[in-house]
Write an enzyme that holds these catalytic residues in place. Structure first.
Site, PDB file in Angstrom:
ATOM      1  N   SER A 157      -4.292  -5.322  -0.830  1.00  0.00           N
ATOM      2  CA  SER A 157      -5.622  -5.534  -0.229  1.00  0.00           C
ATOM      3  C   SER A 157      -6.727  -5.075  -1.169  1.00  0.00           C
ATOM      4  O   SER A 157      -7.892  -5.411  -0.975  1.00  0.00           O
ATOM      5  CB  SER A 157      -5.742  -4.762   1.089  1.00  0.00           C
ATOM      6  N   TYR A 178      10.675   2.910  15.766  1.00  0.00           N
ATOM      7  CA  TYR A 178       9.307   3.235  15.345  1.00  0.00           C
ATOM      8  C   TYR A 178       8.795   4.327  16.274  1.00  0.00           C
ATOM      9  O   TYR A 178       8.423   4.080  17.398  1.00  0.00           O
ATOM     10  CB  TYR A 178       8.389   2.004  15.383  1.00  0.00           C
ATOM     11  N   ARG A 233       2.495  -3.158   1.530  1.00  0.00           N
ATOM     12  CA  ARG A 233       2.102  -1.978   2.317  1.00  0.00           C
ATOM     13  C   ARG A 233       0.634  -1.608   2.126  1.00  0.00           C
ATOM     14  O   ARG A 233       0.273  -0.437   2.118  1.00  0.00           O
ATOM     15  CB  ARG A 233       3.019  -0.805   2.005  1.00  0.00           C
ATOM     16  N   GLY A 234      -0.171  -2.616   1.940  1.00  0.00           N
ATOM     17  CA  GLY A 234      -1.621  -2.403   1.862  1.00  0.00           C
ATOM     18  C   GLY A 234      -2.172  -2.456   0.454  1.00  0.00           C
ATOM     19  O   GLY A 234      -3.352  -2.723   0.240  1.00  0.00           O
ATOM     20  N   PHE A 235      -1.329  -2.219  -0.555  1.00  0.00           N
ATOM     21  CA  PHE A 235      -1.806  -2.121  -1.944  1.00  0.00           C
ATOM     22  C   PHE A 235      -2.525  -3.404  -2.370  1.00  0.00           C
ATOM     23  O   PHE A 235      -3.565  -3.377  -3.029  1.00  0.00           O
ATOM     24  CB  PHE A 235      -0.612  -1.842  -2.852  1.00  0.00           C
ATOM     25  N   PRO A 259       3.636  -8.268   3.453  1.00  0.00           N
ATOM     26  CA  PRO A 259       3.038  -9.242   2.524  1.00  0.00           C
ATOM     27  C   PRO A 259       1.951  -8.629   1.649  1.00  0.00           C
ATOM     28  O   PRO A 259       1.595  -9.200   0.619  1.00  0.00           O
ATOM     29  CB  PRO A 259       2.436 -10.296   3.464  1.00  0.00           C
ATOM     30  N   LEU A 260       1.461  -7.439   2.066  1.00  0.00           N
ATOM     31  CA  LEU A 260       0.415  -6.776   1.275  1.00  0.00           C
ATOM     32  C   LEU A 260       0.993  -5.638   0.440  1.00  0.00           C
ATOM     33  O   LEU A 260       0.237  -4.787  -0.036  1.00  0.00           O
ATOM     34  CB  LEU A 260      -0.677  -6.242   2.216  1.00  0.00           C
TER      35      LEU A 260
HETATM   36  N1  NAP Z   1      12.536  -5.159   8.388  1.00  0.00           N
HETATM   37  C1  NAP Z   1      12.128  -4.088   7.765  1.00  0.00           C
HETATM   38  O1  NAP Z   1      12.916  -3.343   7.169  1.00  0.00           O
HETATM   39  C2  NAP Z   1      10.676  -3.724   7.764  1.00  0.00           C
HETATM   40  C3  NAP Z   1      10.215  -2.717   6.899  1.00  0.00           C
HETATM   41  C4  NAP Z   1       8.864  -2.428   6.901  1.00  0.00           C
HETATM   42  C5  NAP Z   1       7.996  -3.109   7.748  1.00  0.00           C
HETATM   43  N2  NAP Z   1       8.471  -4.073   8.583  1.00  0.00           N
HETATM   44  C6  NAP Z   1       7.571  -4.800   9.512  1.00  0.00           C
HETATM   45  O2  NAP Z   1       6.620  -5.506   8.724  1.00  0.00           O
HETATM   46  C7  NAP Z   1       5.300  -5.186   9.136  1.00  0.00           C
HETATM   47  C8  NAP Z   1       4.362  -5.281   7.952  1.00  0.00           C
HETATM   48  O3  NAP Z   1       4.763  -4.453   6.884  1.00  0.00           O
HETATM   49  P1  NAP Z   1       3.974  -3.140   6.448  1.00  0.00           P
HETATM   50  O4  NAP Z   1       3.079  -2.735   7.560  1.00  0.00           O
HETATM   51  O5  NAP Z   1       4.960  -2.179   5.939  1.00  0.00           O
HETATM   52  O6  NAP Z   1       3.137  -3.617   5.171  1.00  0.00           O
HETATM   53  P2  NAP Z   1       1.908  -4.607   4.937  1.00  0.00           P
HETATM   54  O7  NAP Z   1       1.787  -5.540   6.042  1.00  0.00           O
HETATM   55  O8  NAP Z   1       2.077  -5.134   3.570  1.00  0.00           O
HETATM   56  O9  NAP Z   1       0.661  -3.619   4.871  1.00  0.00           O
HETATM   57  C9  NAP Z   1       0.222  -2.841   5.960  1.00  0.00           C
HETATM   58  C10 NAP Z   1      -0.882  -1.928   5.471  1.00  0.00           C
HETATM   59  O10 NAP Z   1      -1.962  -2.754   4.994  1.00  0.00           O
HETATM   60  C11 NAP Z   1      -3.151  -2.427   5.687  1.00  0.00           C
HETATM   61  N3  NAP Z   1      -3.869  -3.688   5.914  1.00  0.00           N
HETATM   62  C12 NAP Z   1      -3.485  -4.705   6.706  1.00  0.00           C
HETATM   63  N4  NAP Z   1      -4.368  -5.715   6.634  1.00  0.00           N
HETATM   64  C13 NAP Z   1      -5.322  -5.334   5.766  1.00  0.00           C
HETATM   65  C14 NAP Z   1      -6.489  -5.933   5.276  1.00  0.00           C
HETATM   66  N5  NAP Z   1      -6.858  -7.162   5.646  1.00  0.00           N
HETATM   67  N6  NAP Z   1      -7.267  -5.239   4.392  1.00  0.00           N
HETATM   68  C15 NAP Z   1      -6.902  -4.004   4.010  1.00  0.00           C
HETATM   69  N7  NAP Z   1      -5.792  -3.372   4.427  1.00  0.00           N
HETATM   70  C16 NAP Z   1      -5.003  -4.033   5.307  1.00  0.00           C
HETATM   71  C17 NAP Z   1      -2.739  -1.763   6.966  1.00  0.00           C
HETATM   72  O11 NAP Z   1      -3.759  -0.881   7.388  1.00  0.00           O
HETATM   73  P3  NAP Z   1      -4.288  -0.838   8.916  1.00  0.00           P
HETATM   74  O12 NAP Z   1      -3.098  -0.570   9.770  1.00  0.00           O
HETATM   75  O13 NAP Z   1      -5.261   0.259   8.898  1.00  0.00           O
HETATM   76  O14 NAP Z   1      -4.887  -2.165   9.202  1.00  0.00           O
HETATM   77  C18 NAP Z   1      -1.458  -1.040   6.543  1.00  0.00           C
HETATM   78  O15 NAP Z   1      -1.773   0.200   5.958  1.00  0.00           O
HETATM   79  C19 NAP Z   1       5.443  -3.801   9.758  1.00  0.00           C
HETATM   80  O16 NAP Z   1       4.369  -3.505  10.656  1.00  0.00           O
HETATM   81  C20 NAP Z   1       6.782  -3.906  10.455  1.00  0.00           C
HETATM   82  O17 NAP Z   1       6.631  -4.541  11.713  1.00  0.00           O
HETATM   83  C21 NAP Z   1       9.799  -4.399   8.589  1.00  0.00           C
END
Ligand code: NAP
Length: 318
Positions: free
Chosen positions: A203, A49, A199-201, A196-197
């Site tokens: 929300s 990262y 990637r934010g969608f 779980p979101l």
């Molecule tokens: N193993 C893998 O291949 C892999 C791949 C991808 C990700 N990951 C891990 O999984 C974690 C989570 O996945 P992700 O970040 O890709 O997707 P996510 O958790 O589904 O969504 C993150 C996005 O949602 C927004 N968000 C979070 N909480 C919110 C809320 N309550 N209301 C509105 N928007 C909200 C965040 O914005 P803000 O940041 O502005 O809050 C960010 O843009 C990553 O941080 C990473 O550590 C692992």
């Protein structure tokens, strides 16, 4: 389950290193510190990262309180000129990478160490064998896998206990329910549900594809007609959430948690406001009736568009 006990809603730190638009290190560090203050100890990062930037941020946030944090570090994803390179989980690579992670994290052990993908050029037994040596040496405590197929998980678990499988799991990403989830349950392996979101969608904060100006613009779910079809689903989730007295993000997280006590989820957030909202999803109790209503409007497979661009899809489920 014999693994470590960690918080059910934990923190994904990827977005703090530019994955989804701009980030501010001071705000990110405060967010990690707040997670620890609230007792939400599992911090998910990766050495790739922004080439170590994420680990260095975490080092600042956990300074003087290493014992309060459970560090989950992914590795093996190489970079190449112009973008993402191949995966490398060769034993030599892992032994080298983990030492650099320890230095950046300013710690002498990593709690959970996870190759980011299954490397088709290295037998998984060799990869896990090298990780087992690192457990023996006290450099890492537990071994994880990420986006592995059921068959690979079985082969890996035959070499050394696997503590967790990290994989995308949400209302919109349910492929694991057919084979992977039953397999890890049979083997006593926990699930770390990422994105779980979606990637934010989920929300409900995005209204047009133009709202997305970062990496996610390359993701099929966020593009053109797919975006608008998916937005209709989000609006239905919003209606259910309002009836339930929670936000759409909380409903989406609560749905993941409701799938089993062997699942934790790591919503990504670089803001305290979102972190606290997500943690509060632990208090959203979904009844059998709620789960049926969610299933009725959002059965598995209803989302439009794959979860990754085509070029990344073949690295999944190997
Ligand atoms: N193993 C893998 O291949 C892999 C791949 C991808 C990700 N990951 C891990 O999984 C974690 C989570 O996945 P992700 O970040 O890709 O997707 P996510 O958790 O589904 O969504 C993150 C996005 O949602 C927004 N968000 C979070 N909480 C919110 C809320 N309550 N209301 C509105 N928007 C909200 C965040 O914005 P803000 O940041 O502005 O809050 C960010 O843009 C990553 O941080 C990473 O550590 C692992």
């Amino acid at each position: 389950m014999n693994g470590p006990v960690v918080s059910a809603v934990s923190l994904g730190c990827m977005g703090m290193s530019g994955a989804y638009g701009q980030s501010d290190d001071t705000v990110s560090i405060a967010t990690i510190e707040r997670a620890l203050e609230l007792g939400h100890n599992f911090l998910d990062t990766a050495d790739y990262y922004r080439t170590g930037h994420n680990e260095e941020l975490i080092a600042q946030a956990i300074k003087g309180k290493r014992d309060k944090a459970f560090l989950s570090v992914k590795t093996g994803q190489l970079i190449a000129p112009g973008g993402t390179g191949p995966i490398n989980t060769h034993p030599d690579y892992l032994r080298n990478a983990v030492m650099y992670s320890l230095q950046r994290l300013k710690t002498d052990y990593i709690d959970l160490y996870t190759p980011a993908r299954v490397d088709p050029t290295v037998p998984i037994e060799e990869t896990v064998g090298a990780l087992a040596d690192l457990v023996q040496k006290g450099v890492i405590r537990y071994i994880g896998l990420s986006e592995a197929s059921a068959a690979s998980v079985r082969r890996a678990a035959a070499v050394h206990p696997i503590t967790a499988l990290q994989i995308e799991y949400s209302l919109w990403s349910r492929d694991i329910e057919a084979e992977v989830l039953p397999t890890i349950r049979e083997l006593g392996i926990g699930l770390v549900a990422y994105a779980p979101l979606s990637r934010g969608f989920l929300s409900g904060e995005y209204k047009t594809p133009e709202d997305i100006k970062d990496n996610r613009a390359r993701m099929p779910r966020y593009q053109g007609k797919n975006f608008y079809k998916n937005l209709e689903l989000v609006e239905k989730i919003r209606t259910l959430a309002t009836e339930k007295g929670c936000t759409p993000a909380q409903l989406a997280i609560a749905w993941v948690l409701a799938q089993g006590d062997d699942i934790i989820t790591i919503p990504g957030s670089k803001q305290i406001k979102h972190l606290e909202e997500n943690i509060a999803a632990e208090n959203v109790q979904l009844t059998k009736q709620d789960l049926q209503s969610i299933e009725a409007i959002m059965p598995a497979g209803i989302v439009s568009g794959t979860r990754y661009p085509e070029m990344f899809m073949n690295a999944l489920n190997r």
